[in-house]
Design an enzyme around this catalytic site. Structure first.
Site, PDB file in Angstrom:
ATOM      1  N   GLY A   1      -2.671   9.317  -3.699  1.00  6.13           N
ATOM      2  CA  GLY A   1      -3.885   9.897  -4.291  1.00  6.13           C
ATOM      3  C   GLY A   1      -3.691  11.240  -4.962  1.00  6.13           C
ATOM      4  O   GLY A   1      -4.494  11.639  -5.802  1.00  6.13           O
TER       5      GLY A   1
ATOM      6  N   CYS B   1      -4.512  -1.347  -1.912  1.00  7.14           N
ATOM      7  CA  CYS B   1      -4.629   0.091  -2.124  1.00  7.14           C
ATOM      8  C   CYS B   1      -5.516   0.321  -3.346  1.00  7.14           C
ATOM      9  O   CYS B   1      -5.189  -0.137  -4.446  1.00  7.14           O
ATOM     10  CB  CYS B   1      -3.218   0.650  -2.359  1.00  7.14           C
ATOM     11  SG  CYS B   1      -3.161   2.395  -2.750  1.00  7.14           S
ATOM     12  N   ASN B   2      -6.629   0.998  -3.136  1.00  8.96           N
ATOM     13  CA  ASN B   2      -7.555   1.267  -4.248  1.00  8.96           C
ATOM     14  C   ASN B   2      -6.901   2.165  -5.293  1.00  8.96           C
ATOM     15  O   ASN B   2      -7.140   2.026  -6.486  1.00  8.96           O
ATOM     16  CB  ASN B   2      -8.814   1.963  -3.712  1.00  8.96           C
ATOM     17  CG  ASN B   2      -9.592   1.094  -2.759  1.00  8.96           C
ATOM     18  OD1 ASN B   2     -10.531   0.436  -3.154  1.00  8.96           O
ATOM     19  ND2 ASN B   2      -9.203   1.067  -1.491  1.00  8.96           N
ATOM     20  N   THR B   3      -6.067   3.093  -4.817  1.00 11.81           N
ATOM     21  CA  THR B   3      -5.440   4.064  -5.723  1.00 11.81           C
ATOM     22  C   THR B   3      -4.433   3.366  -6.640  1.00 11.81           C
ATOM     23  O   THR B   3      -4.441   3.563  -7.856  1.00 11.81           O
ATOM     24  CB  THR B   3      -4.758   5.177  -4.899  1.00 11.81           C
ATOM     25  OG1 THR B   3      -5.695   5.659  -3.945  1.00 11.81           O
ATOM     26  CG2 THR B   3      -4.292   6.311  -5.776  1.00 11.81           C
TER      27      THR B   3
ATOM     28  N   ASP C   1       0.870  -1.180   0.000  1.00 12.79           N
ATOM     29  CA  ASP C   1       0.000   0.000   0.000  1.00 12.79           C
ATOM     30  C   ASP C   1       0.906   1.230   0.000  1.00 12.79           C
ATOM     31  O   ASP C   1       2.122   1.120   0.205  1.00 12.79           O
ATOM     32  CB  ASP C   1      -0.878  -0.011   1.277  1.00 12.79           C
ATOM     33  CG  ASP C   1      -1.745   1.234   1.388  1.00 12.79           C
ATOM     34  OD1 ASP C   1      -2.461   1.544   0.423  1.00 12.79           O
ATOM     35  OD2 ASP C   1      -1.698   1.919   2.430  1.00 12.79           O
ATOM     36  N   SER C   2       0.302   2.399  -0.191  1.00 12.48           N
ATOM     37  CA  SER C   2       1.091   3.635  -0.138  1.00 12.48           C
ATOM     38  C   SER C   2       1.633   3.885   1.278  1.00 12.48           C
ATOM     39  O   SER C   2       2.404   4.805   1.471  1.00 12.48           O
ATOM     40  CB  SER C   2       0.216   4.813  -0.554  1.00 12.48           C
ATOM     41  OG  SER C   2      -0.840   4.955   0.370  1.00 12.48           O
TER      42      SER C   2
ATOM     43  N   CYS D   1     -10.864   3.596   0.372  1.00 13.68           N
ATOM     44  CA  CYS D   1      -9.421   3.760   0.566  1.00 13.68           C
ATOM     45  C   CYS D   1      -9.075   2.986   1.830  1.00 13.68           C
ATOM     46  O   CYS D   1      -9.759   3.129   2.855  1.00 13.68           O
ATOM     47  CB  CYS D   1      -9.076   5.236   0.733  1.00 13.68           C
ATOM     48  SG  CYS D   1      -7.391   5.530   1.339  1.00 13.68           S
ATOM     49  N   THR D   2      -8.059   2.162   1.754  1.00 17.48           N
ATOM     50  CA  THR D   2      -7.794   1.251   2.872  1.00 17.48           C
ATOM     51  C   THR D   2      -7.350   1.988   4.147  1.00 17.48           C
ATOM     52  O   THR D   2      -7.513   1.458   5.244  1.00 17.48           O
ATOM     53  CB  THR D   2      -6.756   0.195   2.460  1.00 17.48           C
ATOM     54  OG1 THR D   2      -5.605   0.846   1.899  1.00 17.48           O
ATOM     55  CG2 THR D   2      -7.335  -0.753   1.424  1.00 17.48           C
ATOM     56  N   HIS D   3      -6.826   3.195   3.993  1.00 19.70           N
ATOM     57  CA  HIS D   3      -6.466   3.975   5.191  1.00 19.70           C
ATOM     58  C   HIS D   3      -7.711   4.309   6.033  1.00 19.70           C
ATOM     59  O   HIS D   3      -7.648   4.382   7.251  1.00 19.70           O
ATOM     60  CB  HIS D   3      -5.799   5.297   4.788  1.00 19.70           C
ATOM     61  CG  HIS D   3      -4.345   5.195   4.445  1.00 19.70           C
ATOM     62  ND1 HIS D   3      -3.898   4.660   3.270  1.00 19.70           N
ATOM     63  CD2 HIS D   3      -3.236   5.568   5.133  1.00 19.70           C
ATOM     64  CE1 HIS D   3      -2.576   4.725   3.233  1.00 19.70           C
ATOM     65  NE2 HIS D   3      -2.140   5.271   4.358  1.00 19.70           N
TER      66      HIS D   3
END
Ligand code: DGL
Length: 269
Positions: free
Chosen positions: A46, A76-78, A13-14, A186-188
């Site tokens: 993002g 991560c969706n982004t 992920d980011s 968004c996973t965050h």
């Protein structure tokens, strides 16, 4: 010969968001071996260009390949919206992506609009437009970009006044009376679920794609006959972060313990 079943699963992920996905995956498959990579040194994704996110995603996946993994999850969706096609072309192992869980929200058949909270990039990319076109006739969908929430989590803030203020800022102009559900795209944001729910009110359902992703991963591993079939008495996990400050590894562990506790698992890292 290497038995692929014993290879690790790479999850990235980011930054910290994918830790919430990792927790659901561990709950479902506690005996697997995991390598988590958080790209906090380059977060947030993002606000970058899709080209930049593609390049960062490829670098991380090359790292996973060099470690020898049997599957990769873009938690991560982004990164999924910007890079999943290129990643699938580049590697010959299963690459699992994520998208805002709009389908499960529609399937609840609730009366009222659906809010999708996600990064600007996720909401603007073709992948989400296609998804939205598919369901827009069935229910009103409101896109809500939340640029500041990723930074909050990266700073370890997921409770208290600052968290509430950040969420309140995203909800400005939204009449919650008209909303039936909120998709955490968004996973965050999954770490902010309780506060999001507190502000939205108990009538609003909060939906994320983590469990769906975990089950999808398990199905794919099963189909390919690469599920690990031996039991472990401890969690097999390596955590890496592009931010060389050791604080991010500490934060990853803290957030993972928090998420696992929410899943009813007490694991001390
Ligand atoms: N966790 C990422 C997602 O699911 C956050 C993206 C960001 O770094 O902006 O979209």
């Amino acid at each position: 010969m290497v038995d692929n079943r014993n290879l690790a699963i790479g999850i990235f992920d980011s930054g910290m968001g994918g830790i919430s996905v990792l927790a659901d995956i561990i709950k479902l498959m506690p005996n697997e071996k995991y390598i988590y990579y958080g790209d906090s040194g380059n977060a947030p994704y993002g606000t970058k260009t899709p080209e930049e996110v593609r390049k960062l995603s490829i670098d991380i996946c090359d790292f996973f390949i060099s470690k020898g993994v049997k599957a990769i999850v873009a938690a991560c969706n982004t990164a999924t919206s910007a890079a999943i096609n290129q990643l699938r072309k580049r590697y010959d192992i299963p690459i699992i992506g994520m998208e805002p869980a709009l389908k499960p929200a529609i399937e609840l058949e609730l009366k009222g609009k659906i809010v999708v909270m996600a990064t600007d990039m996720t909401l603007k990319e073709k992948k989400f437009s296609k998804l939205m076109d598919k369901y827009a006739k069935q229910q009103d969908i409101v896109k809500v970009p939340c640029p500041n929430l990723v930074e909050l989590i990266e700073d370890g803030i997921f409770e208290g006044k600052a968290a509430l203020e950040g969420i309140r800022g995203c909800f400005k102009g939204i009449n919650m009376e008209q909303i039936s559900s909120i998709v955490l795209g968004c996973t965050h944001y999954v770490f902010l679920r309780d506060n999001i729910s507190a502000l939205a009110g108990e009538k609003v359902s909060i939906i994320d794609g983590n469990k769906g992703t975990a089950y999808h991963l398990k199905n794919v591993l099963n189909e390919k006959n690469i599920l690990k079939d031996t039991e472990e008495n401890k969690l097999l996990l390596e955590i890496y972060n592009s931010d060389t400050d050791n604080e991010m590894i500490k934060l990853s562990k803290k957030l993972l313990e928090f998420s696992l506790k929410e899943q009813g698992l007490k694991i001390h890292l």
